[in-house]
Write a protein that holds these residues in place. Structure first.
Motif, PDB file in Angstrom:
ATOM      1  N   TRP A   1      -2.647   8.980 -10.806  1.00  0.00           N
ATOM      2  CA  TRP A   1      -2.012   7.907 -11.565  1.00  0.00           C
ATOM      3  C   TRP A   1      -1.468   8.477 -12.863  1.00  0.00           C
TER       4      TRP A   1
ATOM      5  N   ILE B   1      10.610   8.591  -7.234  1.00  0.00           N
ATOM      6  CA  ILE B   1       9.674   8.881  -6.144  1.00  0.00           C
ATOM      7  C   ILE B   1      10.469   9.544  -5.024  1.00  0.00           C
TER       8      ILE B   1
ATOM      9  N   LEU C   1       8.135   4.410   2.374  1.00  0.00           N
ATOM     10  CA  LEU C   1       7.436   4.192   1.112  1.00  0.00           C
ATOM     11  C   LEU C   1       7.089   2.719   0.992  1.00  0.00           C
TER      12      LEU C   1
ATOM     13  N   TYR D   1       0.352   4.196  -9.777  1.00  0.00           N
ATOM     14  CA  TYR D   1      -0.679   4.803  -8.934  1.00  0.00           C
ATOM     15  C   TYR D   1      -0.050   5.199  -7.605  1.00  0.00           C
ATOM     16  N   GLU D   2      -0.384   6.383  -7.135  1.00  0.00           N
ATOM     17  CA  GLU D   2       0.028   6.782  -5.792  1.00  0.00           C
ATOM     18  C   GLU D   2      -1.235   6.888  -4.964  1.00  0.00           C
TER      19      GLU D   2
ATOM     20  N   ASP E   1      -3.028   6.951  -0.733  1.00  0.00           N
ATOM     21  CA  ASP E   1      -2.891   7.142   0.705  1.00  0.00           C
ATOM     22  C   ASP E   1      -2.957   5.779   1.372  1.00  0.00           C
ATOM     23  N   TYR E   2      -1.915   5.424   2.100  1.00  0.00           N
ATOM     24  CA  TYR E   2      -1.808   4.104   2.710  1.00  0.00           C
ATOM     25  C   TYR E   2      -2.898   3.862   3.752  1.00  0.00           C
TER      26      TYR E   2
ATOM     27  N   THR F   1       3.593   6.366   2.623  1.00  0.00           N
ATOM     28  CA  THR F   1       2.948   6.559   1.327  1.00  0.00           C
ATOM     29  C   THR F   1       3.087   5.265   0.549  1.00  0.00           C
ATOM     30  N   CYS F   2       2.236   5.065  -0.418  1.00  0.00           N
ATOM     31  CA  CYS F   2       2.284   3.839  -1.196  1.00  0.00           C
ATOM     32  C   CYS F   2       2.229   4.164  -2.675  1.00  0.00           C
ATOM     33  N   THR F   3       3.104   3.530  -3.438  1.00  0.00           N
ATOM     34  CA  THR F   3       3.115   3.663  -4.889  1.00  0.00           C
ATOM     35  C   THR F   3       2.958   2.270  -5.470  1.00  0.00           C
ATOM     36  N   TYR F   4       1.999   2.151  -6.370  1.00  0.00           N
ATOM     37  CA  TYR F   4       1.589   0.860  -6.941  1.00  0.00           C
ATOM     38  C   TYR F   4       1.952   0.844  -8.426  1.00  0.00           C
TER      39      TYR F   4
END
Length: 118
Positions: free
Chosen positions: A45, A55, A63, A33-34, A36-37, A23-26
């Motif tokens: 967001w 998280i 992550l 923002y979360e 989908d990688y 998963t990716c959190t920006y």
């Protein structure tokens, strides 16, 4: 007959094993923002209103933490592992990407602070 038995056994193992998910959190400024990688799709967001943004990471998952503040800043990141131990890091947050190590179950990301170089 041995080949069929072996093939069925390998298929059963492959279907029962859990694949690692990413998963990716920006983070950019006060916005989080979360997404989908794999698909590059924003899931949701929100604004970071608390001192630390928590998280949850499923055991075995990874992550991707994308810290993209517009100015030279640092963020305090606290990583919690499955056995309850924690690790604190001060990470650069101007366009940097970090990945969690194995065994991570929670990541707490602090608000951006001015980077002071001595």
């Amino acid at each position: 007959m041995k080949k069929i038995t072996l093939s069925v056994g390998l298929i059963a193992v492959m279907l029962s094993s859990k694949a690692q998910d990413t998963t990716c959190t920006y983070f950019t400024g006060k916005e989080v923002y979360e997404f989908d990688y794999q698909m590059d799709t924003i899931l949701w967001w929100e604004k970071q209103t608390t001192k630390f943004y928590d998280i949850k990471v499923e055991y075995g998952d990874v992550l991707c933490l994308d810290l993209s503040d517009k100015k030279n800043r640092v963020r305090k990141v606290i990583t919690t592992f499955f056995d309850g131990t924690t690790r604190q890091d001060i990470l650069d947050s101007k366009d940097d990407v970090y990945f969690t190590p194995r065994g991570t179950v929670k990541v707490s990301v602090g608000k951006p602070k001015l980077a002071i170089k001595l």
